[in-house]
Design a protein around this motif. Structure first.
Motif, PDB file in Angstrom:
ATOM      1  N   ILE A  78       0.834  -1.207   0.000  1.00 21.90           N
ATOM      2  CA  ILE A  78       0.000   0.000   0.000  1.00 21.90           C
ATOM      3  C   ILE A  78       0.869   1.258   0.000  1.00 21.90           C
ATOM      4  O   ILE A  78       0.616   2.206  -0.750  1.00 21.90           O
ATOM      5  CB  ILE A  78      -0.949  -0.007   1.220  1.00 21.90           C
ATOM      6  CG1 ILE A  78      -1.999  -1.094   1.050  1.00 21.90           C
ATOM      7  CG2 ILE A  78      -1.620   1.337   1.389  1.00 21.90           C
ATOM      8  CD1 ILE A  78      -2.881  -1.259   2.239  1.00 21.90           C
ATOM      9  N   LEU A  79       1.924   1.251   0.834  1.00 24.25           N
ATOM     10  CA  LEU A  79       2.802   2.421   0.930  1.00 24.25           C
ATOM     11  C   LEU A  79       3.430   2.749  -0.411  1.00 24.25           C
ATOM     12  O   LEU A  79       3.405   3.897  -0.871  1.00 24.25           O
ATOM     13  CB  LEU A  79       3.900   2.158   1.954  1.00 24.25           C
ATOM     14  CG  LEU A  79       3.681   2.662   3.365  1.00 24.25           C
ATOM     15  CD1 LEU A  79       4.864   2.304   4.220  1.00 24.25           C
ATOM     16  CD2 LEU A  79       3.513   4.157   3.334  1.00 24.25           C
ATOM     17  N   SER A  80       3.988   1.720  -1.050  1.00 20.07           N
ATOM     18  CA  SER A  80       4.673   1.998  -2.312  1.00 20.07           C
ATOM     19  C   SER A  80       3.684   2.417  -3.387  1.00 20.07           C
ATOM     20  O   SER A  80       3.957   3.329  -4.171  1.00 20.07           O
ATOM     21  CB  SER A  80       5.450   0.768  -2.752  1.00 20.07           C
ATOM     22  OG  SER A  80       4.613  -0.101  -3.435  1.00 20.07           O
ATOM     23  N   PHE A  81       2.505   1.793  -3.392  1.00 21.18           N
ATOM     24  CA  PHE A  81       1.494   2.162  -4.375  1.00 21.18           C
ATOM     25  C   PHE A  81       1.074   3.617  -4.194  1.00 21.18           C
ATOM     26  O   PHE A  81       0.984   4.381  -5.173  1.00 21.18           O
ATOM     27  CB  PHE A  81       0.294   1.227  -4.233  1.00 21.18           C
ATOM     28  CG  PHE A  81      -0.724   1.384  -5.312  1.00 21.18           C
ATOM     29  CD1 PHE A  81      -0.435   0.991  -6.613  1.00 21.18           C
ATOM     30  CD2 PHE A  81      -1.964   1.918  -5.038  1.00 21.18           C
ATOM     31  CE1 PHE A  81      -1.363   1.146  -7.613  1.00 21.18           C
ATOM     32  CE2 PHE A  81      -2.901   2.066  -6.034  1.00 21.18           C
ATOM     33  CZ  PHE A  81      -2.608   1.682  -7.320  1.00 21.18           C
ATOM     34  N   CYS A  82       0.859   4.010  -2.926  1.00 22.88           N
ATOM     35  CA  CYS A  82       0.447   5.393  -2.661  1.00 22.88           C
ATOM     36  C   CYS A  82       1.534   6.373  -3.089  1.00 22.88           C
ATOM     37  O   CYS A  82       1.235   7.429  -3.651  1.00 22.88           O
ATOM     38  CB  CYS A  82       0.145   5.583  -1.182  1.00 22.88           C
ATOM     39  SG  CYS A  82      -1.373   4.812  -0.662  1.00 22.88           S
ATOM     40  N   THR A  83       2.814   6.018  -2.821  1.00 26.52           N
ATOM     41  CA  THR A  83       3.895   6.918  -3.226  1.00 26.52           C
ATOM     42  C   THR A  83       3.902   7.111  -4.725  1.00 26.52           C
ATOM     43  O   THR A  83       3.994   8.242  -5.236  1.00 26.52           O
ATOM     44  CB  THR A  83       5.242   6.340  -2.777  1.00 26.52           C
ATOM     45  OG1 THR A  83       5.136   5.931  -1.436  1.00 26.52           O
ATOM     46  CG2 THR A  83       6.335   7.361  -2.920  1.00 26.52           C
ATOM     47  N   MET A  84       3.784   5.980  -5.453  1.00 25.45           N
ATOM     48  CA  MET A  84       3.807   6.084  -6.921  1.00 25.45           C
ATOM     49  C   MET A  84       2.638   6.925  -7.424  1.00 25.45           C
ATOM     50  O   MET A  84       2.800   7.777  -8.309  1.00 25.45           O
ATOM     51  CB  MET A  84       3.748   4.694  -7.538  1.00 25.45           C
ATOM     52  CG  MET A  84       5.020   3.896  -7.375  1.00 25.45           C
ATOM     53  SD  MET A  84       4.908   2.385  -8.302  1.00 25.45           S
ATOM     54  CE  MET A  84       5.907   1.311  -7.330  1.00 25.45           C
ATOM     55  N   ILE A  85       1.434   6.707  -6.849  1.00 21.56           N
ATOM     56  CA  ILE A  85       0.257   7.461  -7.283  1.00 21.56           C
ATOM     57  C   ILE A  85       0.441   8.947  -7.012  1.00 21.56           C
ATOM     58  O   ILE A  85       0.171   9.814  -7.848  1.00 21.56           O
ATOM     59  CB  ILE A  85      -1.003   6.940  -6.563  1.00 21.56           C
ATOM     60  CG1 ILE A  85      -1.339   5.536  -7.043  1.00 21.56           C
ATOM     61  CG2 ILE A  85      -2.182   7.859  -6.804  1.00 21.56           C
ATOM     62  CD1 ILE A  85      -1.730   5.470  -8.491  1.00 21.56           C
ATOM     63  N   LEU A  86       0.970   9.238  -5.791  1.00 18.44           N
ATOM     64  CA  LEU A  86       1.163  10.625  -5.392  1.00 18.44           C
ATOM     65  C   LEU A  86       2.100  11.337  -6.343  1.00 18.44           C
ATOM     66  O   LEU A  86       1.823  12.455  -6.805  1.00 18.44           O
ATOM     67  CB  LEU A  86       1.728  10.651  -3.975  1.00 18.44           C
ATOM     68  CG  LEU A  86       1.536  11.928  -3.178  1.00 18.44           C
ATOM     69  CD1 LEU A  86       0.057  12.140  -2.944  1.00 18.44           C
ATOM     70  CD2 LEU A  86       2.275  11.831  -1.871  1.00 18.44           C
ATOM     71  N   ILE A  87       3.222  10.670  -6.659  1.00 19.47           N
ATOM     72  CA  ILE A  87       4.183  11.313  -7.558  1.00 19.47           C
ATOM     73  C   ILE A  87       3.595  11.409  -8.961  1.00 19.47           C
ATOM     74  O   ILE A  87       3.782  12.408  -9.663  1.00 19.47           O
ATOM     75  CB  ILE A  87       5.521  10.548  -7.536  1.00 19.47           C
ATOM     76  CG1 ILE A  87       6.118  10.629  -6.131  1.00 19.47           C
ATOM     77  CG2 ILE A  87       6.495  11.146  -8.513  1.00 19.47           C
ATOM     78  CD1 ILE A  87       7.343   9.819  -5.951  1.00 19.47           C
ATOM     79  N   GLY A  88       2.845  10.370  -9.359  1.00 22.46           N
ATOM     80  CA  GLY A  88       2.249  10.394 -10.686  1.00 22.46           C
ATOM     81  C   GLY A  88       1.246  11.531 -10.853  1.00 22.46           C
ATOM     82  O   GLY A  88       1.130  12.132 -11.924  1.00 22.46           O
TER      83      GLY A  88
END
Lengths: 147, 102
Positions: A78-88
């Motif tokens: 979840i953490l990594s997915f959220c980071t990627m989404i946030l940066i995207g």
């Protein structure tokens, strides 16, 4: 790199990542950073890591067991997915903000780099050297036989 | 052929950072956790260099040099700690390190 069970193949995967990043830095007009990437990361740090892996690898022990606690694994995903989404999400705005500037003559050559380094960042340079010295003394002290 | 823009570098960097987070949280071997931290630092480095290139500002590359310094210090101290812990506990499994629980 994070999927292999043994630390040693993982370290070799990390080496591949470092070399690939060095080639990307070359593409980004940063030859000095590419050289530092190869010498410091792939040369010094990774050798240290591999050395410690060899030192600590005991036969018979099951290395690289995955986390049994499922909540940790879900948390990681979840953490990594959220980071990627946030940066995207910020991509468009960042591109509008930064855009692409045309490079001045001789951008990123070592002379210009060194000039900036020893004029605007002299204090940072001194602090970094003190930090390295402290880390060196601390590492020797911690790794001593008797604490 | 489409040219490579800043967005491509940001996407690649975020993917690298995400992989680092996954490795940091889900692995139990302390050495692999260390290497995941290195991966995250490298993702930030890539972002700094990419911004430095596309803004035509050399300061980002100087920042990368300081990140190298911090990474080297972190690895030296961290691996020394790991050796010291291994000498006491005979393992590098992070779930076995519960001596700070009190």
């Amino acid at each position: 790199m994070i999927t292999s069970r043994d630390p040693l193949p993982s370290a070799l995967g990390l080496l591949t990542v470092f070399i690939a990043l060095a080639s990307l830095y070359l593409h980004l007009n940063a030859p000095l950073v590419a050289i530092f990437q190869v010498t410091i990361y792939a040369g010094a740090i990774l050798v240290l890591v591999v050395f410690v892996i060899m030192l600590l690898m005991t036969p018979g022990e099951r290395f690289g067991e995955r986390q049994h606690n499922v909540s940790y694994r879900i948390l990681g995903a979840i953490l990594s997915f959220c980071t990627m989404i946030l940066i995207g999400l910020g991509l468009k705005g960042i591109y509008d903000l930064v855009g692409e500037q045309t490079l001045p003559e001789g951008f990123g050559n070592p002379g210009q780099f060194g000039y900036l380094f020893f004029n605007n960042f002299l204090l940072h340079f001194e602090v970094a050297s003190v930090l390295l010295l402290v880390a060196l003394i601390g590492a020797i002290y911690i790794a001593k036989k008797k604490l | 052929m489409e040219t490579v823009t800043l967005n491509h570098y940001i996407i690649l960097s975020s993917i690298l950072f995400g992989l680092g987070i996954i490795g940091f949280v889900t692995r139990r071997n302390a050495l692999i956790v260390f290497m995941s931290v290195e991966l995250m630092l490298n993702a930030v480095n890539l972002m700094l260099v990419a911004f430095s290139r596309f803004r035509a500002d050399l300061s980002g590359q100087v920042m990368v040099l300081f990140i190298y310094t911090v990474a080297a210090a972190e690895v030296a101290v961290g691996l020394a700690l790991l050796i010291s812990l291994f000498r006491h506990m005979r393992t590098v499994d992070l779930t076995k390190f519960n001596i700070l629980k009190g």
